[in-house]
Design a protein around this motif. Structure first.
Motif, PDB file in Angstrom:
ATOM      1  N   LYS A  24      70.083  50.440 -75.865  1.00  0.00           N
ATOM      2  CA  LYS A  24      69.491  49.314 -76.599  1.00  0.00           C
ATOM      3  C   LYS A  24      69.051  49.705 -78.001  1.00  0.00           C
ATOM      4  N   GLY A  25      69.359  50.940 -78.398  1.00  0.00           N
ATOM      5  CA  GLY A  25      69.050  51.372 -79.754  1.00  0.00           C
ATOM      6  C   GLY A  25      67.628  51.871 -79.935  1.00  0.00           C
ATOM      7  N   ILE A  26      66.916  52.090 -78.847  1.00  0.00           N
ATOM      8  CA  ILE A  26      65.556  52.618 -78.937  1.00  0.00           C
ATOM      9  C   ILE A  26      65.651  54.134 -78.929  1.00  0.00           C
ATOM     10  N   GLN A  27      65.206  54.751 -80.005  1.00  0.00           N
ATOM     11  CA  GLN A  27      65.321  56.192 -80.165  1.00  0.00           C
ATOM     12  C   GLN A  27      64.259  56.906 -79.322  1.00  0.00           C
ATOM     13  N   PRO A  28      64.679  57.766 -78.382  1.00  0.00           N
ATOM     14  CA  PRO A  28      63.696  58.533 -77.612  1.00  0.00           C
ATOM     15  C   PRO A  28      62.883  59.437 -78.529  1.00  0.00           C
ATOM     16  N   ASN A  29      61.644  59.672 -78.172  1.00  0.00           N
ATOM     17  CA  ASN A  29      60.791  60.596 -78.915  1.00  0.00           C
ATOM     18  C   ASN A  29      60.334  61.706 -77.963  1.00  0.00           C
ATOM     19  N   GLU A  30      59.413  62.552 -78.451  1.00  0.00           N
ATOM     20  CA  GLU A  30      58.985  63.669 -77.609  1.00  0.00           C
ATOM     21  C   GLU A  30      58.309  63.204 -76.318  1.00  0.00           C
ATOM     22  N   ASN A  34      59.593  64.266 -72.736  1.00  0.00           N
ATOM     23  CA  ASN A  34      58.665  64.983 -71.864  1.00  0.00           C
ATOM     24  C   ASN A  34      58.584  64.343 -70.481  1.00  0.00           C
ATOM     25  N   ILE A  35      58.599  63.024 -70.426  1.00  0.00           N
ATOM     26  CA  ILE A  35      58.578  62.328 -69.143  1.00  0.00           C
ATOM     27  C   ILE A  35      59.844  62.621 -68.362  1.00  0.00           C
ATOM     28  N   LEU A  36      60.972  62.580 -69.038  1.00  0.00           N
ATOM     29  CA  LEU A  36      62.250  62.859 -68.380  1.00  0.00           C
ATOM     30  C   LEU A  36      62.315  64.317 -67.913  1.00  0.00           C
ATOM     31  N   ILE A  37      61.847  65.228 -68.734  1.00  0.00           N
ATOM     32  CA  ILE A  37      61.810  66.646 -68.355  1.00  0.00           C
ATOM     33  C   ILE A  37      60.920  66.839 -67.133  1.00  0.00           C
ATOM     34  N   ARG A  38      59.747  66.225 -67.144  1.00  0.00           N
ATOM     35  CA  ARG A  38      58.832  66.329 -66.002  1.00  0.00           C
ATOM     36  C   ARG A  38      59.476  65.790 -64.731  1.00  0.00           C
ATOM     37  N   ALA A  39      60.149  64.674 -64.844  1.00  0.00           N
ATOM     38  CA  ALA A  39      60.791  64.068 -63.673  1.00  0.00           C
ATOM     39  C   ALA A  39      61.854  65.002 -63.096  1.00  0.00           C
ATOM     40  N   HIS A  40      62.669  65.586 -63.958  1.00  0.00           N
ATOM     41  CA  HIS A  40      63.696  66.517 -63.478  1.00  0.00           C
ATOM     42  C   HIS A  40      63.064  67.773 -62.889  1.00  0.00           C
ATOM     43  N   ALA A  41      62.061  68.295 -63.568  1.00  0.00           N
ATOM     44  CA  ALA A  41      61.418  69.521 -63.105  1.00  0.00           C
ATOM     45  C   ALA A  41      60.741  69.330 -61.749  1.00  0.00           C
ATOM     46  N   ALA A  52      66.245  70.047 -66.846  1.00  0.00           N
ATOM     47  CA  ALA A  52      65.049  70.033 -67.696  1.00  0.00           C
ATOM     48  C   ALA A  52      65.253  70.939 -68.911  1.00  0.00           C
ATOM     49  N   GLU A  53      65.833  72.103 -68.687  1.00  0.00           N
ATOM     50  CA  GLU A  53      66.104  73.032 -69.795  1.00  0.00           C
ATOM     51  C   GLU A  53      67.155  72.461 -70.749  1.00  0.00           C
ATOM     52  N   GLU A  54      68.170  71.808 -70.199  1.00  0.00           N
ATOM     53  CA  GLU A  54      69.202  71.185 -71.043  1.00  0.00           C
ATOM     54  C   GLU A  54      68.591  70.110 -71.941  1.00  0.00           C
ATOM     55  N   LEU A  55      67.622  69.390 -71.409  1.00  0.00           N
ATOM     56  CA  LEU A  55      66.984  68.323 -72.190  1.00  0.00           C
ATOM     57  C   LEU A  55      66.225  68.874 -73.385  1.00  0.00           C
ATOM     58  N   ILE A  56      65.681  70.072 -73.261  1.00  0.00           N
ATOM     59  CA  ILE A  56      65.008  70.686 -74.409  1.00  0.00           C
ATOM     60  C   ILE A  56      66.027  70.965 -75.512  1.00  0.00           C
ATOM     61  N   SER A  57      67.195  71.447 -75.129  1.00  0.00           N
ATOM     62  CA  SER A  57      68.261  71.665 -76.125  1.00  0.00           C
ATOM     63  C   SER A  57      68.683  70.347 -76.754  1.00  0.00           C
ATOM     64  N   GLU A  58      68.799  69.311 -75.929  1.00  0.00           N
ATOM     65  CA  GLU A  58      69.166  67.983 -76.434  1.00  0.00           C
ATOM     66  C   GLU A  58      68.131  67.472 -77.417  1.00  0.00           C
ATOM     67  N   MET A  59      66.860  67.699 -77.110  1.00  0.00           N
ATOM     68  CA  MET A  59      65.792  67.288 -78.026  1.00  0.00           C
ATOM     69  C   MET A  59      66.016  67.910 -79.402  1.00  0.00           C
ATOM     70  N   LYS A  60      66.236  69.221 -79.411  1.00  0.00           N
ATOM     71  CA  LYS A  60      66.405  69.949 -80.674  1.00  0.00           C
ATOM     72  C   LYS A  60      67.619  69.451 -81.443  1.00  0.00           C
ATOM     73  N   ILE A  61      68.717  69.209 -80.723  1.00  0.00           N
ATOM     74  CA  ILE A  61      69.933  68.689 -81.360  1.00  0.00           C
ATOM     75  C   ILE A  61      69.646  67.342 -82.024  1.00  0.00           C
ATOM     76  N   ASN A  62      68.806  66.534 -81.377  1.00  0.00           N
ATOM     77  CA  ASN A  62      68.469  65.210 -81.905  1.00  0.00           C
ATOM     78  C   ASN A  62      67.304  65.239 -82.888  1.00  0.00           C
ATOM     79  N   GLY A  63      66.892  66.437 -83.307  1.00  0.00           N
ATOM     80  CA  GLY A  63      65.846  66.555 -84.323  1.00  0.00           C
ATOM     81  C   GLY A  63      64.444  66.318 -83.807  1.00  0.00           C
TER      82      GLY A  63
END
Length: 85
Positions: A24-30, A34-41, A52-63
């Motif tokens: 829907k074009g809503i840009q995820p933020n930290e 963090n919620i998604l990482i917590r859910a996976h962890a 969860a670790e992959e999501l941290i890399s994805e965060m960095k890629i997305n600035g």
């Protein structure tokens, strides 16, 4: 609420909502990550911590820089994990 749920499909709901948000074009933020990482962890899935670790890399890629909550979430999950590594 889903990320703290003990229901087996809770992680699927969290992932679905996260993906829907992006569609829907809503840009995820930290906070979103963090919620998604917590859910996976916290999930009982064998690859939950890996994702969860992959999501941290994805965060960095997305600035989006991981913050203290991000790392505390991982520290907590690892401390409770039964993973040998």
């Amino acid at each position: 609420a889903f990320s703290k749920s003990k229901q087996p499909d809770a992680i699927d709901r969290v992932v679905h909502l996260f993906e829907e948000m992006k569609r829907k074009g809503i840009q995820p933020n930290e906070v979103s990550y963090n919620i998604l990482i917590r859910a996976h962890a916290r999930s009982n899935r064998s690859k939950g911590m890996d994702r969860a670790e992959e999501l941290i890399s994805e965060m960095k890629i997305n600035g989006i820089q991981p913050n203290v909550v991000t790392y505390n979430t991982l520290l907590d999950a690892y401390s409770k994990s039964k993973r040998p590594d």
